[in-house]
Design an enzyme around this catalytic site. Structure first.
Site, PDB file in Angstrom:
ATOM      1  N   CYS A  92       0.787  -1.251   0.000  1.00 15.92           N
ATOM      2  CA  CYS A  92       0.000   0.000   0.000  1.00 15.92           C
ATOM      3  C   CYS A  92       0.811   1.290   0.000  1.00 15.92           C
ATOM      4  O   CYS A  92       0.783   2.068  -0.949  1.00 15.92           O
ATOM      5  CB  CYS A  92      -0.884   0.053   1.241  1.00 15.92           C
ATOM      6  SG  CYS A  92      -2.061  -1.273   1.379  1.00 15.92           S
ATOM      7  N   HIS A 148      -2.568   6.727   4.184  1.00 15.51           N
ATOM      8  CA  HIS A 148      -1.501   5.754   4.440  1.00 15.51           C
ATOM      9  C   HIS A 148      -0.104   6.249   4.068  1.00 15.51           C
ATOM     10  O   HIS A 148       0.771   5.447   3.695  1.00 15.51           O
ATOM     11  CB  HIS A 148      -1.797   4.417   3.734  1.00 15.51           C
ATOM     12  CG  HIS A 148      -1.437   3.236   4.578  1.00 15.51           C
ATOM     13  ND1 HIS A 148      -1.659   1.937   4.214  1.00 15.51           N
ATOM     14  CD2 HIS A 148      -0.845   3.178   5.792  1.00 15.51           C
ATOM     15  CE1 HIS A 148      -1.227   1.135   5.151  1.00 15.51           C
ATOM     16  NE2 HIS A 148      -0.734   1.861   6.129  1.00 15.51           N
TER      17      HIS A 148
END
Ligand SMILES: *[C@@H]1O[C@H](CO)[C@@H](O)[C@H](O)[C@H]1NC(C)=O
Ligand SMILES: *[C@@H]1O[C@H](CO)[C@@H](O)[C@H](O)[C@H]1NC(C)=O
Ligand SMILES: *[C@@H]1O[C@H](CO)[C@@H](O)[C@H](O)[C@H]1NC(C)=O
Length: 536
Positions: A92, A148
């Site tokens: 990610c 993130h």
């Protein structure tokens, strides 16, 4: 002028047309663009889906035994340009970092993994982001979804990194309904609310969405932004969905139809999440059309990494999974859709070699007509011409990664290749060739080894299981001839191996050391009104 030259010149004129508003006599359908005004610049909607496996999108899955259904996504892809030779990073944070900077992780110190909730680290503040460049180019910028890229300091947050507005999760792995995130390390066990609604001057936890399924909330927010768009400014909307990452959660009506098709309960839920995602894409497209913005919008669709087979995703027939450098980890689902694409390429597959770092220069320069000043040296290439004219991509090489903090294999004393430390986790592609070194697989909780390829449980295919010694730590594949990496050629091609290790060593010697600080218990949401957010 040869027809190839004509095509190239037309492509160039077409780009100039977009970039500077000059007239071109090529037959491309770009009449919608109101020349010489900000308003003429196309809107850009970038949809990033979390953990969508190669075989988990309908248009791939239908050929490989997958029961996943994505009719709306398939239609957008089929009318646009499917990127069949498209690469992302294996997890990610890394993919997001490269998308937003156009730079490899080895140049930003982000080589190692995803940012945990208590890691005092973020995308380095001296990196210029894609959103900042879009603002500078005259765009309003909106982000809806999962960040993130770090949150320990306020300066790290999306609305301090180029987004005018933000709604979503700073972290990953949130509960889709409560929007809480639990996190434990050492003797600590934390829990906090993780849904935020920010502008550049206001930051607040968005409690009003408690109990609402995240995919609905994000979709409605995009629809609201599109409907409220009254200014002449073009928009850049970055929509990194939390779905289809675990936890596996979805309203029952989406998963129910798959019960009879799939013999694995987790995968039934995943199929429902993917159906809901498909509906979200459909709803947003409809809103773009109803508001008239669609005609001047470019939609880019991408996964963030390969599917985690540990949570029911599937990359068959590709080898490996999320968090490995096998094709199953990095060969991503991606396409571009827009009525602004030249008619000649609408409805085609592009085999151009494209990587997620390429979007930065492609979007800023060729799509938004901006300049690339002020950034550190980019690793991405502008691939607009490759996508719109069928010309080969400027990219011939791709450093998948070098991560010195990844577990090592014991160094093999009889190693015949000397230049690069092959016990390190690394992978590099040059032309058709791909080399992988170090540890490249692991056993998941169901005992599956991610060195292998697993077919979807709803199919009749038999898994490919590699027969190789556990100590093996160099692989070489011809990806063009063997896209599934079932046929290791390292022993037969020592010269190619040597050359590629030499190139890896060049990257290694010039890399920024990975930055991976200790986790800081001051992250504890209990010290910040029960909310995850900046603590420094
Ligand atoms: C965790 O708790 C145990 C038992 O109370 C203690 O011995 C240990 O030192 C603690 N570890 C840390 C890192 O605080
Ligand atoms: C799509 O729109 C329909 C009709 O408004 C709505 O019922 C549905 O919940 C929406 N789905 C998503 C994923 O936003
Ligand atoms: C790029 O150049 C423009 C015009 O000189 C300037 O306003 C802008 O700040 C520069 N961008 C960066 C990121 O340095």
């Amino acid at each position: 002028m040869s027809s190839l030259t004509a095509l190239v010149v037309c492509g160039l004129l077409y780009m100039l047309h977009w970039t500077y508003g000059s007239k071109s006599d090529c037959s491309f359908d770009a009449n919608h663009i109101n020349e010489n005004t900000q308003a003429g610049k196309p809107h850009v909607l970038f949809i990033l889906v979390d953990d969508l496996g190669y075989n988990d999108v309908g248009y791939n899955g239908q050929h490989h035994g997958s029961a996943m259904k994505t009719p709306s996504i398939d239609k957008l892809a089929a009318e646009g340009v499917i990127l069949s030779n498209y690469y992302v990073q294996a997890t990610c944070t890394p993919t997001r970092s490269q998308l937003l900077t156009g730079r490899y992780q080895i140049h930003t110190g982000m080589q190692h993994g995803s940012i945990h909730p208590c890691l005092p680290k973020c995308l380095p503040l001296d990196e210029v982001t894609l959103a900042e460049k879009m603002q500078e180019t005259g765009y309003s910028t909106h982000m809806i979804g999962k960040w993130h890229l770090g949150h320990h300091r306020k300066e790290c947050l999306p609305t301090k990194r180029g987004f005018d507005t933000y709604l979503g999760y700073y972290l990953g792995n949130e509960d889709y309904y409560t929007h809480y995130r639990n996190y434990a390390f050492g003797n600590y066990s934390f829990k906090g609310y993780a849904f935020h609604d920010d502008t550049s001057s206001s930051f607040r936890p968005a409690y009003e969405y408690t109990g609402q399924y995240a995919t609905f909330v994000f979709t409605q927010e995009v629809q609201k932004i599109v409907k409220n768009h009254k200014s002449s400014k073009p928009m850049f909307i970055y929509l990194p969905f939390h779905t289809v990452h675990d936890p596996l959660q979805v309203p029952k009506q989406y998963s129910e139809p798959f019960k009879k098709l799939i013999p694995d309960e987790d995968r039934v839920t995943l199929a429902g999440m993917i159906s809901c995602l498909d509906e979200a894409v459909q709803n947003i497209t409809t809103t773009l059309k109803e508001t008239g913005l669609y005609d001047n919008t470019i939609i880019i669709f991408s996964t963030d990494n390969g599917g985690p087979v540990t949570v029911a995703a599937n990359n068959w027939p590709l080898r490996g999974a999320k968090a490995t450098q096998w094709e199953g980890g990095v060969h991503g689902v991606g396409f571009i859709h827009s009525p602004l694409l030249p008619k000649e390429v609408q409805g085609t597959n592009s085999n151009a070699f494209i990587h997620v770092s390429d979007w930065f220069p492609t979007i800023v320069s060729s799509i938004a007509g901006g300049t690339l000043n002020g950034t550190k040296p980019l690793d991405g290439y502008d691939v607009w011409e490759a996508i719109t004219t069928g010309k080969p991509s400027k990219r011939n090489e791709l450093l998948h990664n070098i991560d010195p903090l990844y577990p090592h294999v014991p160094k093999n004393g009889s190693d015949q290749f000397s230049s690069f430390n092959t016990s390190l986790h690394a992978a590099l592609r040059i032309g058709d060739w791909k080399i992988l070194t170090g540890v490249q697989g692991f056993l998941d909780h169901k005992g599956r080894d991610t060195h292998n390829s697993y077919p979807p449980p709803e199919s009749n295919y038999t898994a490919f299981k590699a027969v190789e010694p556990e100590s093996k730590h160099i692989w070489l594949f011809n990806i063009t001839a063997d896209p599934n990496e079932w046929n290791d050629l390292a022993d037969d091609n020592p010269t190619v191996v040597e050359q590629m290790l030499h190139r890896l060593q060049e990257y290694y010697l010039n890399m920024t050391p990975p930055y991976w600080p200790n986790r800081d218990p001051n992250c504890d949401p209990a010290k910040h009104e029960g909310v995850w957010g900046p603590w420094e």
